[in-house]
Design a protein around this motif. Structure first.
Motif, PDB file in Angstrom:
ATOM      1  N   ARG A 126      -6.584   5.282  -6.408  1.00 59.42           N
ATOM      2  CA  ARG A 126      -6.112   6.603  -5.974  1.00 59.42           C
ATOM      3  C   ARG A 126      -4.904   7.053  -6.785  1.00 59.42           C
ATOM      4  O   ARG A 126      -4.378   8.141  -6.567  1.00 59.42           O
ATOM      5  N   GLU A 141      -6.975  11.379  10.870  1.00 60.27           N
ATOM      6  CA  GLU A 141      -7.737  11.050   9.659  1.00 60.27           C
ATOM      7  C   GLU A 141      -8.931  10.191  10.031  1.00 60.27           C
ATOM      8  O   GLU A 141      -8.770   9.047  10.460  1.00 60.27           O
ATOM      9  N   ASP A 167       0.861  -1.191   0.000  1.00 66.08           N
ATOM     10  CA  ASP A 167       0.000   0.000   0.000  1.00 66.08           C
ATOM     11  C   ASP A 167       0.904   1.252   0.000  1.00 66.08           C
ATOM     12  O   ASP A 167       0.614   2.242   0.651  1.00 66.08           O
ATOM     13  N   HIS A 216      -3.896  12.377  -0.729  1.00 68.79           N
ATOM     14  CA  HIS A 216      -3.440  11.327  -1.637  1.00 68.79           C
ATOM     15  C   HIS A 216      -4.466  10.222  -1.843  1.00 68.79           C
ATOM     16  O   HIS A 216      -4.198   9.278  -2.579  1.00 68.79           O
ATOM     17  N   ASP A 217      -5.603  10.296  -1.147  1.00 73.68           N
ATOM     18  CA  ASP A 217      -6.627   9.264  -1.281  1.00 73.68           C
ATOM     19  C   ASP A 217      -7.803   9.729  -2.142  1.00 73.68           C
ATOM     20  O   ASP A 217      -8.745   8.963  -2.366  1.00 73.68           O
ATOM     21  N   ASP A 224      -3.103   7.939  10.943  1.00 72.09           N
ATOM     22  CA  ASP A 224      -3.790   7.281   9.836  1.00 72.09           C
ATOM     23  C   ASP A 224      -5.026   6.518  10.309  1.00 72.09           C
ATOM     24  O   ASP A 224      -4.997   5.842  11.333  1.00 72.09           O
TER      25      ASP A 224
HETATM   26  C1  GLC Z   1      -5.404   5.815   5.159  1.00 72.86           C
HETATM   27  C2  GLC Z   1      -4.387   6.315   4.156  1.00 72.86           C
HETATM   28  C3  GLC Z   1      -4.476   5.472   2.935  1.00 72.86           C
HETATM   29  C4  GLC Z   1      -4.130   4.056   3.309  1.00 72.86           C
HETATM   30  C5  GLC Z   1      -5.018   3.545   4.429  1.00 72.86           C
HETATM   31  C6  GLC Z   1      -4.453   2.305   5.040  1.00 72.86           C
HETATM   32  O1  GLC Z   1      -6.693   5.987   4.743  1.00 72.86           O
HETATM   33  O2  GLC Z   1      -4.600   7.672   3.907  1.00 72.86           O
HETATM   34  O3  GLC Z   1      -3.645   5.927   1.910  1.00 72.86           O
HETATM   35  O4  GLC Z   1      -4.283   3.215   2.189  1.00 72.86           O
HETATM   36  O5  GLC Z   1      -5.133   4.483   5.475  1.00 72.86           O
HETATM   37  O6  GLC Z   1      -3.306   2.593   5.780  1.00 72.86           O
END
Ligand code: GLC
Length: 562
Positions: free
Chosen positions: A416, A289, A82, A350-351, A224
């Protein structure tokens, strides 16, 4: 001044007052924070992937645009399933990005330029290549309980996952491990096993991860996917939503009442806040987040988040939203902010698709303008300051697990990658991102004209507008003034006022065509005001003085008056 603002608040339900802050140690208030996706920012060694030395070489850009801090997406040792959010060692740097000497140089240079440094903290899961997981498979203590392991459910002699939980990246959230003879939970990719926050030893490990990076001079972290941290330990099936029309493997078919937003998650955050507060020196920042409802979002303030990301421009609002939708969402949000806390406005990340994809190319500056004029912190993603656009990719070009797992017919809904292409610095090879022609994701072909260097030469470019917006955040009216969100026909207006001063006014047209109206009467603002900034497509000249009693607002325009 504050007393007057409070009085104004009481007079009208549409007013929002953002308390004049005496929290001077909160350096992030009324600033912009800049997210760097390290693979795509700047490649220093020609391997087609961005790295730490690349970031260091471009720190002047961040000082130039005037952001207070940079947040770097994961740089840790990772198999890159990822792209760094699958971590094989929380306290090591992946060689693709560099090493600790490079990191120290980055931090030192950022400090001299007055830019704070934040890292991504990814606590929900590790990589399946993390030594903890490898030991957990073998049931070696104390690692045996570091992850969420469950026995299979046997149905007519067939092995089945323990319940119906689905991964955010599609399909069952459970993966069978033949060695341990149990399933493990992964709310993201199979290579991202969920950590177990009901285990005290694991909790200590993660606190030590924070301490490790704080010792290297960090100013805080972005946490995150915090809502997924703790799951209900009864492991019951989640209810299925009726008539979604989605395949059964899609996580949006379930109502996530047992896997997200659990009370225990907030308690874990509190323990991390204590770790940050142990640290001497500049006050440390937590950004969190969470794509969640407002009630759960504001709860994060109470447990130690300074900036629970406000994702209204990624969820509730888009190019089909009406002025009423905008006004309602913004008022609701501002009214929910606990006294003394800082609101925030996330412009991109970035998502998510690039702004122009979500709101239209003509509206690329909208969100930064909103973030600048409304109270609190703006958070932008590298490239937003030059209006970078999505670069659509074929399924064969797709590398993001969220896209790949969705399959060739549905990948565009989830991938993404289009928003993660390399930063467009100039019109040379690979947009000045890399000396190599081959980059980990293709460079958007529009780089010849859409790049930072070109925008530096154009007076009303996204770049020059953004720089003015950062300056505006420092204006006392933006910092301390009252806020009103007003609908002027199909135009959205924001007025910030401080007694005895001219207000600051933002107009955003949701109309396609022109709107001619008496803005001054509708918004109770002076008849004549000066244009501070206007999107290039509006044809309105910054610095000009305009008559607002009969003002022609061009379709899709975004204009700030002072
Ligand atoms: C969050 C990050 C994303 C990632 C996910 C798993 O949402 O922003 O890019 O894939 O967590 O870690």
């Amino acid at each position: 001044m504050l007393r007057v603002s409070i009085l104004l608040c009481l007079l009208s339900p549409t007013l929002f007052c953002y308390g004049a802050s005496n929290q001077s140690e909160e350096w992030w208030r009324d600033t912009f924070i800049y997210q760097i996706y390290p693979r795509s920012f700047k490649d220093s060694n020609g391997d087609g992937i961005g790295d730490l030395n690349g970031i260091t070489s471009k720190l002047e850009h961040l000082a130039d645009i005037g952001v207070s801090a940079l947040w770097i997406s994961p740089i840790y040792k990772s198999p890159m399933v990822d792209f760094g959010y699958d971590i094989a060692n929380f306290t090591d740097i992946d060689p693709v990005f560099g090493n600790f000497t490079d990191f120290a140089k980055l931090v030192a240079k950022a400090k001299t330029l007055g830019v704070k440094v934040l890292l991504d903290f990814v606590p929900n899961h590790s990589s399946d290549k993390h030594p903890w997981f490898l030991k957990s498979i073998q049931k070696i203590k104390p690692y045996d309980e570091y992850y969420i392991w469950k026995d299979a459910k046997m149905l007519n002699g067939t092995r089945r996952p323990p319940n119906n939980w689905l991964s955010i990246f599609q399909g069952s959230a459970w993966q069978w491990n033949d060695q341990r003879k149990q399933y493990y939970l992964h709310q993201f990719a199979v290579g991202q096993p969920d950590l177990n926050y009901r285990n005290p030893a694991l909790c200590e490990e993660m606190k030590n991860v924070l301490r490790f990076w704080l010792r290297l001079g960090l100013d805080g972290f972005r946490i995150d996917t915090i809502p997924n941290l703790v799951e209900d330990n009864r492991f019951l099936d989640e209810p299925r939503l009726p008539n979604t029309g989605l395949p059964d493997t899609d996580p949006n078919t379930l109502q996530h009442i047992y896997t997200v937003d659990q009370n225990e998650t907030y308690d874990v955050l509190k323990t991390w806040r204590e770790v940050l507060d142990e640290t001497k020196g500049t006050k440390k920042l937590f950004l969190t987040e969470a794509y969640t409802d407002l009630q759960h979002l504001v709860k994060f303030y109470k447990y130690g988040s300074n900036i629970p990301f406000n994702f209204m421009f990624m969820g509730d609002l888009n190019n089909r939203s009406s002025t009423v939708d905008f006004k309602r969402a913004m008022d609701k949000y501002l009214n929910a902010i606990p006294p003394g806390e800082t609101p925030n406005w996330v412009v991109g990340n970035h998502d998510q698709n690039r702004i122009s994809w979500r709101f239209g190319v003509r509206r690329s500056d909208w969100l930064s303008m909103i973030a600048a004029v409304l109270p609190g912190v703006g958070v932008i993603y590298n490239g937003d300051e030059i209006g970078m656009e999505n670069r659509p990719l074929s399924y064969a070009e797709t590398v993001d697990p969220a896209g790949c797992n969705a399959g060739p017919n549905r990948y565009t809904l989830y991938s993404r990658d289009p928003a993660r292409t390399p930063f467009q610095w100039d019109n040379t090879t690979s947009a000045g991102f890399s000396t190599s022609n081959k980059t980990w994701l293709p460079v958007n072909s529009n780089y010849k004209t859409l790049n930072l260097q070109a925008q530096k030469r154009v007076l009303n470019s996204h770049y020059n507008i953004f720089k003015k917006l950062v300056q505006l955040k420092k204006n006392p009216i933006v910092k301390e003034g009252s806020t009103e969100i007003i609908i002027v026909q199909s135009v959205l207006g924001v007025v910030r006022r401080l007694p005895g001063r001219n207000p600051i006014v933002l107009l955003l047209s949701l109309n396609i065509g022109n709107t001619v109206t008496d803005v001054s009467a509708w918004m109770n603002i002076p008849d004549r005001m000066t244009v501070y900034a206007a999107d290039a497509g509006s044809g309105i000249t910054p610095g000009s003085s305009v008559n607002l009693t009969r003002f022609n607002i061009p379709g899709s325009a975004s204009i700030i008056f002072v």
